[in-house]
Design a protein around this motif. Sequence first.
Motif, mmCIF file in Angstrom:
data_model
loop_
_atom_site.group_PDB
_atom_site.id
_atom_site.type_symbol
_atom_site.label_atom_id
_atom_site.label_comp_id
_atom_site.label_asym_id
_atom_site.label_seq_id
_atom_site.Cartn_x
_atom_site.Cartn_y
_atom_site.Cartn_z
ATOM 1 N N GLU A 1 59.565 59.832 63.384
ATOM 2 C CA GLU A 1 58.648 59.558 64.488
ATOM 3 C C GLU A 1 57.284 59.081 63.997
ATOM 4 O O GLU A 1 56.548 58.424 64.723
ATOM 5 N N ASP A 2 56.928 59.434 62.767
ATOM 6 C CA ASP A 2 55.681 58.970 62.190
ATOM 7 C C ASP A 2 55.857 57.518 61.754
ATOM 8 O O ASP A 2 56.484 57.228 60.735
ATOM 9 N N ALA A 3 55.299 56.584 62.536
ATOM 10 C CA ALA A 3 55.541 55.161 62.294
ATOM 11 C C ALA A 3 55.025 54.717 60.935
ATOM 12 O O ALA A 3 55.667 53.900 60.256
ATOM 13 N N ALA A 4 53.874 55.226 60.517
ATOM 14 C CA ALA A 4 53.303 54.818 59.232
ATOM 15 C C ALA A 4 54.161 55.305 58.067
ATOM 16 O O ALA A 4 54.435 54.549 57.119
ATOM 17 N N LEU A 5 54.601 56.558 58.133
ATOM 18 C CA LEU A 5 55.453 57.109 57.085
ATOM 19 C C LEU A 5 56.788 56.374 57.042
ATOM 20 O O LEU A 5 57.302 56.055 55.967
ATOM 21 N N ARG A 6 57.335 56.103 58.205
ATOM 22 C CA ARG A 6 58.615 55.390 58.277
ATOM 23 C C ARG A 6 58.477 53.981 57.700
ATOM 24 O O ARG A 6 59.310 53.528 56.909
ATOM 25 N N SER A 7 57.422 53.294 58.075
ATOM 26 C CA SER A 7 57.218 51.920 57.608
ATOM 27 C C SER A 7 57.075 51.865 56.090
ATOM 28 O O SER A 7 57.645 50.984 55.429
ATOM 29 N N ALA A 8 56.336 52.819 55.523
ATOM 30 C CA ALA A 8 56.157 52.843 54.072
ATOM 31 C C ALA A 8 57.484 53.090 53.359
ATOM 32 O O ALA A 8 57.799 52.435 52.350
#
Length: 383
Positions: free
Chosen positions: A312-319
């Motif tokens: 759900e954490d978009a920044a963590l997922r994107s990285a």
Amino acid sequence: MDFSFSEEQQMLLDTTQRFIAKEYGFEKRQGVRRQPDGFSREIWQGFADLGLLAINVPEEHGGLGGGPLETMLVMSALGAGLVLEPYLSSAVLASRAVSALGTAQQCAALLPALAAGEQIAVLAHDEPATRYDWSAIETRAWPLGEGYVLTGHKSVLPHGTSADLLLVTTRLAAAGQQGPLAVFAVPRDTPGLRRLPYTTVDGIPACELWLDQVFVPAAAMLGERSAVDVADGAEKALGLVLDAGLAAICAEAVGALDKLLAATIQYAKDRKQFGSPIAKFQALQHRMADMVLHIEQARSMAYLAAVRCEDEDAALRSAAMSAAKVVIGQACRFVGQQAVQLHGGMGVTDELDVSHFFKRLMAIELQFGSADHHLEKYAAQLA
């Protein structure tokens, strides 16, 4: 970290691998890619009978309610078999898009047919000028009466000529203004659809798709939401769907890399030079050892992508997704090139599966963003 699979997951992997080994040998694949659709409807139905098409479909709609880990196992087996069927397009991207965006009625109408192999759907998303920016959509949906008129151009649409249903991503438009994202389910025979079919370098049938004043009823918009309500939900859902697709293709790459390494090692054992197998030459052993290192790194990052693609954490997922694509993209290029070089000139012939693995890995390195693109993206996030 424990990367062991549950008993059910191991059974899924074993079953898929046995099916591919029995029904999808290289000679069979050579015949399949020459069929009119560019893939085998018989094999597709075989996938359905095994339940592979139902993995990303919720149980209440006739599916298995699986997730990224189950998809990873199937995709790795399909990658080892160089499968041409639209599994990623229909069973992963399209099924997840309908599940995430559709109303209960739309899911009930569409998902059972996808799970049973009765219909093929593809996500019509990429456009010529987006350059890996998935949100830069130029296709427009203009409100007209009780529906919408769609105009735009979708590019390199895998299996777009065979799909029964196109899930077209658009921007809702009004008075010349760009609006929120929306996805429309458009049947293949809808007037105004124009296709230019071709085959990509890795043997996948694809097409360019133009939407020339295509009228669809309002009910065709997944979710049937108004322009006011659609914005945040559709953007977030589509991002998750595309990340799930990226994780799936990373797993496919690992399956192909494993098979390519095995073929290269066997060839090095069989090929003799100066009266000795070339596998005994230390310089070539070093090359193959480097191939192993790249593949093991790629495998770990494929696991990471599968675990993180629903975060759900978009920044963590994107990285995490960018990191995985960088490592796996580099492995695709290095291992593919080394395999061709170690095989010599025959490594690029159409009669040898090595050349087909090389071309598929080259295409995977570019799909969902190249390694260079994701490296820049990852660096920007760190900054």
